[in-house]
Scaffold this motif. Structure first.
Motif, PDB file in Angstrom:
ATOM      1  N   ILE A  54      51.190-110.134  24.414  1.00 10.19           N
ATOM      2  CA  ILE A  54      52.103-109.568  23.418  1.00 10.19           C
ATOM      3  C   ILE A  54      53.548-109.575  23.916  1.00 10.19           C
ATOM      4  N   ILE A  55      53.800-109.021  25.106  1.00  9.83           N
ATOM      5  CA  ILE A  55      55.172-108.930  25.617  1.00  9.83           C
ATOM      6  C   ILE A  55      55.774-110.308  25.891  1.00  9.83           C
ATOM      7  N   PRO A  56      55.045-111.256  26.586  1.00  9.68           N
ATOM      8  CA  PRO A  56      55.610-112.603  26.732  1.00  9.68           C
ATOM      9  C   PRO A  56      55.853-113.295  25.396  1.00  9.68           C
ATOM     10  N   GLY A  57      54.957-113.052  24.406  1.00 11.66           N
ATOM     11  CA  GLY A  57      55.148-113.648  23.091  1.00 11.66           C
ATOM     12  C   GLY A  57      56.414-113.141  22.421  1.00 11.66           C
ATOM     13  N   ILE A  58      56.600-111.820  22.447  1.00 14.82           N
ATOM     14  CA  ILE A  58      57.817-111.251  21.860  1.00 14.82           C
ATOM     15  C   ILE A  58      59.057-111.752  22.598  1.00 14.82           C
ATOM     16  N   SER A  59      58.970-111.828  23.932  1.00 15.33           N
ATOM     17  CA  SER A  59      60.099-112.325  24.728  1.00 15.33           C
ATOM     18  C   SER A  59      60.436-113.765  24.349  1.00 15.33           C
ATOM     19  N   PHE A  60      59.395-114.596  24.147  1.00 11.27           N
ATOM     20  CA  PHE A  60      59.632-115.988  23.746  1.00 11.27           C
ATOM     21  C   PHE A  60      60.357-116.056  22.411  1.00 11.27           C
ATOM     22  N   PHE A  61      59.896-115.280  21.440  1.00  9.12           N
ATOM     23  CA  PHE A  61      60.520-115.330  20.115  1.00  9.12           C
ATOM     24  C   PHE A  61      61.940-114.771  20.138  1.00  9.12           C
ATOM     25  N   VAL A  62      62.195-113.764  20.980  1.00 13.21           N
ATOM     26  CA  VAL A  62      63.556-113.222  21.092  1.00 13.21           C
ATOM     27  C   VAL A  62      64.489-114.276  21.705  1.00 13.21           C
ATOM     28  N   LEU A  63      64.024-114.964  22.765  1.00 13.08           N
ATOM     29  CA  LEU A  63      64.837-116.026  23.376  1.00 13.08           C
ATOM     30  C   LEU A  63      65.036-117.185  22.405  1.00 13.08           C
ATOM     31  N   TYR A  64      63.973-117.540  21.656  1.00 11.29           N
ATOM     32  CA  TYR A  64      64.076-118.596  20.641  1.00 11.29           C
ATOM     33  C   TYR A  64      65.119-118.214  19.595  1.00 11.29           C
ATOM     34  N   ASN A  65      65.093-116.957  19.187  1.00  6.41           N
ATOM     35  CA  ASN A  65      66.056-116.488  18.194  1.00  6.41           C
ATOM     36  C   ASN A  65      67.480-116.582  18.726  1.00  6.41           C
ATOM     37  N   TYR A  66      67.688-116.174  19.987  1.00  3.73           N
ATOM     38  CA  TYR A  66      69.051-116.146  20.524  1.00  3.73           C
ATOM     39  C   TYR A  66      69.622-117.549  20.697  1.00  3.73           C
ATOM     40  N   TYR A  67      68.849-118.437  21.325  1.00  2.07           N
ATOM     41  CA  TYR A  67      69.394-119.756  21.666  1.00  2.07           C
ATOM     42  C   TYR A  67      69.391-120.738  20.499  1.00  2.07           C
ATOM     43  N   LEU A  68      68.421-120.638  19.583  1.00  2.00           N
ATOM     44  CA  LEU A  68      68.295-121.640  18.540  1.00  2.00           C
ATOM     45  C   LEU A  68      68.647-121.134  17.138  1.00  2.00           C
ATOM     46  N   LEU A  69      68.581-119.827  16.927  1.00  2.00           N
ATOM     47  CA  LEU A  69      68.878-119.294  15.599  1.00  2.00           C
ATOM     48  C   LEU A  69      70.211-118.544  15.580  1.00  2.00           C
ATOM     49  N   TYR A  70      70.298-117.485  16.368  1.00  2.00           N
ATOM     50  CA  TYR A  70      71.473-116.615  16.341  1.00  2.00           C
ATOM     51  C   TYR A  70      72.756-117.373  16.688  1.00  2.00           C
ATOM     52  N   ARG A  71      72.717-118.164  17.761  1.00  2.00           N
ATOM     53  CA  ARG A  71      73.928-118.859  18.213  1.00  2.00           C
ATOM     54  C   ARG A  71      74.345-119.958  17.235  1.00  2.00           C
TER      55      ARG A  71
END
Length: 467
Positions: free
Chosen positions: A175-192
């Protein structure tokens, strides 16, 4: 920009603290949810991990830092053995109360100790292999260390089945690595991408991820013949879109705002320091005496026409430094005027130098637009400061061009060995690093600075897009 080295002693401390906190809290919830849970078991699943955590704290944040400071190997060995013995005795007592098998406990305890020692050895090897100057920056080293931390935490959880159950493994390894992956995905590929205005790219990454997740759950559902699994996939997609991504975006926004305020404050401090440094370097006794002596010599040789002209230029420069230099942006014409005045005064000073060849080309076209003050002069100042020798052939070539919406400066000067009596702290008024930081702040992605030097010549090219 080069990445910075993470402070891994702190990173390791916070990760281990988080892992043990999850272990202890989960075990407490399990123990309290079962009314028939034996009290003796409580020592095995709650007190035992707390004892191990205290042992990690003593070793990692007290004994090892003390050794790194004092380099006393004897103390390191004695304190390590004492800590190992005390923690082994306390945790062994907890295992005994829990009716644990002695052989299983010792196998577990020494496996944990060996795991920690191996981790320290590999961390030391990574420092020697991946740190500069072997590699140019710390990015690869940081990722290798983070991966190693995750790998060793995973092994520790598998080894520590005395107090780690399936629920803890699912939380910490899924669960925690999965959430961490999606948060990093969001920051580098979506948010930025969204922040930069790349909406099309943002949508591709967003809906591409959602499509992949949905297809994965459809395949799992079809293989197991359980249609309800697709609902689980839709729930996961909804959780990401309406909970994980919006909350992480708020955190990212606060972080960017915080970093932006720090950058602005740092720039203001650097600008103030640069202004004072520039004033010291330009309006210091050395510069003023040279300028006044030049004007005095010109007044003796001819009527006061050149003297008055030089004094006027010097006054314009002083007014510029005291007033317009404090502004964020000024008309480009004022920056060019200051540069002309500086060059005129320097040519009065060096016009009789037979070993010096100076070529100056400044665009006669009207330079339109605004520019941050004191971006051009440091490179010209450096050329006169380091490119002139009274004993050997010297040259300075300056070319300033104003085009539509941009300004371009080329400076080439000779290089001479530094005098032994020269103070190494006596650097440029503004300094190259400060100019780079101001360019990055005021003209991100809108400037090009190239600096090339060899044994005899120093070349600078600066282009700034003003619009």
């Amino acid at each position: 920009m080069k990445s910075k080295r993470l402070v891994f002693r702190d990173v390791e401390w916070w990760i281990i603290t988080f892992v043990f906190l999850i272990i202890v809290l989960t075990n407490i919830v399990i123990a309290m949810s079962s009314y028939s849970y034996p009290m003796e078991k409580f020592f095995g699943i709650v007190v035992l991990p707390i004892i191990l955590y205290i042992g990690f704290y003593v070793m990692h944040l007290i004994i090892i830092p003390k050794y790194l400071k004092d380099k006393n190997v004897t103390q390191l060995i004695l304190y390590s053995l004492l800590t190992t013995a005390v923690m082994g005795g306390l945790s062994g007592a907890c295992a005994a109360i829990n009716d644990g098998d002695a052989e299983s406990f010792f196998r577990f305890y020494f496996s944990v100790i060996l795991l920690y020692v191996v981790y320290l050895v590999i961390a030391n090897l990574l420092r020697k292999i991946f740190l500069p100057p072997v590699f140019k920056d710390f990015q690869l080293y940081n990722w290798m260390r983070l991966f190693m931390i995750f790998l060793f935490v995973t092994i520790f959880l598998i080894v520590s089945r005395l107090f780690v159950n399936e629920a803890i493994l699912v939380i910490l390894l899924t669960i925690i690595p999965g959430i961490s992956f999606f948060v990093l995905y969001n920051y580098y590929l979506l948010y930025r991408n969204k922040l930069k205005g790349n909406i099309k790219t943002y949508r591709w990454f967003l809906w591409g991820l959602m499509t992949i997740i949905f297809l994965v759950f459809v395949i799992i559902s079809a293989e197991n013949n359980v249609p309800e699994i697709m609902l689980l996939g839709l729930g996961m997609i909804a959780t990401l879109i309406f909970i994980v991504f919006p909350i992480s975006n708020i955190v990212f926004g606060k972080y960017e705002d915080y970093i932006g305020k720090i950058d602005v404050l740092s720039l203001q401090v650097n600008q103030s320091s640069a202004n004072l440094s520039f004033l010291r370097s330009q309006i210091n006794p050395h510069f003023l005496f040279n300028a006044l002596n030049t004007l005095y010599g010109a007044a003796l040789m001819e009527n006061a026409e050149k003297t008055s002209d030089g004094i006027q230029k010097l006054g314009d420069m002083m007014r510029f430094m005291l007033h317009e230099n404090q502004m964020d942006k000024i008309p480009l014409t004022r920056e060019v005027d200051y540069l002309r005045n500086y060059l005129d005064l320097q040519m009065l000073r060096f016009k009789n130098e037979s070993n010096l060849n100076v070529e100056i080309k400044i665009s006669d076209q009207i330079c339109e637009g605004s520019i941050a003050p004191m971006l051009l002069i440091p490179f010209v100042e450096n050329a006169f400061k380091h490119g002139i020798s009274t004993k050997s052939k010297s040259w300075i070539k300056i070319n300033l061009r104003c085009l539509q919406g941009s300004v371009h400066l080329d400076v080439v000067n000779s290089i001479h060995p530094k005098k032994q009596t020269e103070d190494p702290r006596d650097e440029s008024g503004i300094g190259l690093e400060n100019v780079k930081s101001r360019l990055a702040h005021f003209y991100p992605q809108k400037h090009n600075l190239t600096i090339v030097a060899n044994d005899t010549e120093h070349f600078v090219h600066l282009s700034v897009q003003l619009s």
